[in-house]
Design a protein around this motif. Structure first.
Motif, PDB file in Angstrom:
ATOM      1  N   LYS A 161      -5.221  53.374   5.514  1.00 58.06           N
ATOM      2  CA  LYS A 161      -5.721  53.048   6.860  1.00 58.06           C
ATOM      3  C   LYS A 161      -5.767  54.291   7.741  1.00 58.06           C
ATOM      4  CE  LYS A 161      -4.103  48.276   6.940  1.00 58.06           C
ATOM      5  NZ  LYS A 161      -3.121  47.357   7.564  1.00 58.06           N
ATOM      6  N   GLU A 162      -4.764  55.166   7.578  1.00 60.06           N
ATOM      7  CA  GLU A 162      -4.748  56.376   8.411  1.00 60.06           C
ATOM      8  C   GLU A 162      -5.773  57.406   7.909  1.00 60.06           C
ATOM      9  OE1 GLU A 162      -0.570  57.392   8.525  1.00 60.06           O
ATOM     10  OE2 GLU A 162      -0.132  55.720   9.874  1.00 60.06           O
ATOM     11  N   ASN A 163      -5.691  57.734   6.626  1.00 54.26           N
ATOM     12  CA  ASN A 163      -6.588  58.787   6.097  1.00 54.26           C
ATOM     13  C   ASN A 163      -8.058  58.386   6.123  1.00 54.26           C
ATOM     14  OD1 ASN A 163      -4.291  60.155   5.388  1.00 54.26           O
ATOM     15  ND2 ASN A 163      -4.862  60.481   3.265  1.00 54.26           N
ATOM     16  N   LEU A 182      -1.419  51.335   1.255  1.00 54.92           N
ATOM     17  CA  LEU A 182      -2.338  50.710   2.211  1.00 54.92           C
ATOM     18  C   LEU A 182      -2.247  51.396   3.576  1.00 54.92           C
ATOM     19  CD1 LEU A 182      -4.350  48.423   2.231  1.00 54.92           C
ATOM     20  CD2 LEU A 182      -2.519  46.861   2.896  1.00 54.92           C
ATOM     21  N   HIS A 183      -1.029  51.694   3.963  1.00 60.08           N
ATOM     22  CA  HIS A 183      -0.739  52.367   5.236  1.00 60.08           C
ATOM     23  C   HIS A 183      -1.464  53.732   5.295  1.00 60.08           C
ATOM     24  CE1 HIS A 183       2.981  54.068   7.683  1.00 60.08           C
ATOM     25  NE2 HIS A 183       1.842  54.378   8.271  1.00 60.08           N
ATOM     26  N   ILE A 184      -1.278  54.514   4.240  1.00 62.87           N
ATOM     27  CA  ILE A 184      -1.905  55.844   4.204  1.00 62.87           C
ATOM     28  C   ILE A 184      -3.423  55.710   4.131  1.00 62.87           C
ATOM     29  CG2 ILE A 184      -2.144  57.980   2.849  1.00 62.87           C
ATOM     30  CD1 ILE A 184       0.807  57.782   2.146  1.00 62.87           C
ATOM     31  N   LYS A 201       6.595  61.186  14.444  1.00 65.70           N
ATOM     32  CA  LYS A 201       5.560  62.126  14.908  1.00 65.70           C
ATOM     33  C   LYS A 201       4.297  61.357  15.265  1.00 65.70           C
ATOM     34  CE  LYS A 201       6.986  65.623  11.755  1.00 65.70           C
ATOM     35  NZ  LYS A 201       6.629  66.386  10.578  1.00 65.70           N
ATOM     36  N   GLU A 202       3.947  60.372  14.424  1.00 64.61           N
ATOM     37  CA  GLU A 202       2.747  59.590  14.727  1.00 64.61           C
ATOM     38  C   GLU A 202       2.954  58.766  15.994  1.00 64.61           C
ATOM     39  OE1 GLU A 202       0.792  59.114  10.279  1.00 64.61           O
ATOM     40  OE2 GLU A 202       1.981  57.464  11.071  1.00 64.61           O
ATOM     41  N   GLU A 203       4.129  58.144  16.103  1.00 64.14           N
ATOM     42  CA  GLU A 203       4.361  57.242  17.232  1.00 64.14           C
ATOM     43  C   GLU A 203       4.524  57.988  18.553  1.00 64.14           C
ATOM     44  OE1 GLU A 203       7.670  54.698  16.263  1.00 64.14           O
ATOM     45  OE2 GLU A 203       6.658  54.025  14.435  1.00 64.14           O
ATOM     46  N   PRO A 257      10.808  60.937   9.807  1.00 59.84           N
ATOM     47  CA  PRO A 257      10.293  61.787  10.899  1.00 59.84           C
ATOM     48  C   PRO A 257       8.777  61.706  11.040  1.00 59.84           C
ATOM     49  CG  PRO A 257      11.377  63.129   9.193  1.00 59.84           C
ATOM     50  CD  PRO A 257      11.446  61.714   8.750  1.00 59.84           C
ATOM     51  N   HIS A 258       8.097  61.443   9.928  1.00 52.76           N
ATOM     52  CA  HIS A 258       6.637  61.323   9.958  1.00 52.76           C
ATOM     53  C   HIS A 258       6.205  60.167  10.878  1.00 52.76           C
ATOM     54  CE1 HIS A 258       2.524  61.348   8.320  1.00 52.76           C
ATOM     55  NE2 HIS A 258       2.629  60.033   8.338  1.00 52.76           N
ATOM     56  N   LEU A 259       6.902  59.028  10.740  1.00 46.19           N
ATOM     57  CA  LEU A 259       6.565  57.869  11.579  1.00 46.19           C
ATOM     58  C   LEU A 259       6.744  58.223  13.052  1.00 46.19           C
ATOM     59  CD1 LEU A 259       8.462  54.982   9.692  1.00 46.19           C
ATOM     60  CD2 LEU A 259       6.075  55.650   9.445  1.00 46.19           C
ATOM     61  N   GLU A 277       1.477  65.619   5.002  1.00 46.78           N
ATOM     62  CA  GLU A 277       2.683  64.813   4.773  1.00 46.78           C
ATOM     63  C   GLU A 277       2.354  63.559   3.962  1.00 46.78           C
ATOM     64  OE1 GLU A 277       5.095  66.462   8.672  1.00 46.78           O
ATOM     65  OE2 GLU A 277       4.662  64.332   8.590  1.00 46.78           O
ATOM     66  N   HIS A 278       1.163  63.005   4.160  1.00 40.84           N
ATOM     67  CA  HIS A 278       0.764  61.841   3.347  1.00 40.84           C
ATOM     68  C   HIS A 278       0.692  62.232   1.867  1.00 40.84           C
ATOM     69  CE1 HIS A 278      -1.392  59.738   6.952  1.00 40.84           C
ATOM     70  NE2 HIS A 278      -0.083  59.685   7.029  1.00 40.84           N
ATOM     71  N   ASP A 279       0.148  63.423   1.606  1.00 42.84           N
ATOM     72  CA  ASP A 279       0.067  63.874   0.207  1.00 42.84           C
ATOM     73  C   ASP A 279       1.466  63.999  -0.394  1.00 42.84           C
ATOM     74  OD1 ASP A 279      -2.639  63.976   0.197  1.00 42.84           O
ATOM     75  OD2 ASP A 279      -2.811  66.144   0.472  1.00 42.84           O
TER      76      ASP A 279
HETATM   77 FE   LIG Z   1       1.013  58.586   8.375  1.00 50.92          FE
END
Ligand SMILES: [Fe+2]
Ligand SMILES: [Fe+2]
Length: 232
Positions: A219-221, A215-217, A137-139, A133-135, A171-173
């Motif tokens: 790039k976002e954070n 790596l994904h987190i 929400k971002e998309e 669901p996180h993906l 959510e990343h945490d």
């Molecule tokens: Fe994210």
């Protein structure tokens, strides 16, 4: 290499400056995504690592080739959202169901001898429930909003995104904690000697998932959200 680096530099900044630092941090189990704001010195506490030694190792890395991910700082936030979606979201959408299926298979074959697989299945299901669901929400919400604001040239007036960003950070945490749990349960993805091919493949997949998600987190954070930090 960046001549301004010191043991007080934040770990996320090393990776921002040189993407190759990500692999070094992975190898040393230093958290550079959710813990990206921590200085190298503090990140080395409790690890038994000497900050100066780690710093020298980072300084010894080559510069990434142009065109690789090294120049993420030069792309706009909107471009970065598209890059994250195509590289990391697409990977996760395929990998999460694939790993779940593999895990079920390994568990049914070896669950009696390796009870840690039962706990692993629970934690992996939690991670999947967190990430899928996180993906979306971002998309569906945050990333289109970032691109819209950018195209309207509202520049620094990005206050509208601060609420959704707070939720994403939290959510990343949570995802970061679940990845740590998975690393503990699998003893750092160490396959037991009697482990079959599927067992091996499962742990390789999980290890790659951890690396890609870090790596994904990051790039976002540490890059995307930093670029659009609302004024005030
Ligand atoms: Fe994210
Ligand atoms: Fe994402």
């Amino acid at each position: 290499m960046n001549s301004n680096w010191s043991t007080q530099t934040k770990v996320g900044e090393f990776v921002e400056d040189n993407i190759l630092c990500a692999q070094t941090f992975e190898d040393l189990s230093i958290d550079f995504c959710c813990g990206g704001e921590t200085s190298l010195e503090n990140a080395c506490l409790d690890t038994g690592l000497e900050p100066e030694d780690v710093l020298n190792r980072l300084r010894g890395l080559e510069n990434p080739k142009t065109g690789q991910e090294g120049d993420l700082n030069s792309v706009t936030p909107g471009q970065l959202t598209l890059q994250i979606e195509s590289e990391h979201h697409e990977y996760l959408k395929k990998a999460l169901p694939r790993i779940a299926e593999l895990l079920t298979k390994v568990l049914s074959a070896h669950g009696d001898r390796f009870p840690e697989l039962i706990v692993l299945e629970v934690k992996f299901a939690e991670l999947r429930e967190e990430l899928e669901p996180h993906l979306l929400k971002e998309e569906r919400v945050l990333f289109p909003l970032i691109r819209k604001l950018e195209s309207e040239e509202l520049g620094q007036n990005m206050k509208a995104v601060s609420g959704p960003i707070r939720v994403m950070l939290k959510e990343h945490d949570q995802a970061g904690d679940l990845l740590k749990n998975i690393r503990e349960i699998t003893a750092g993805f160490k396959v037991p000697e009697e482990g079959c091919q599927s067992f091996r493949l499962l742990y390789e997949e999980l290890k790659f998932l951890e690396k890609d998600t870090h790596l994904h987190i990051h790039k976002e954070n540490n890059i995307l959200f930093e670029k659009i930090k609302p004024v005030n």
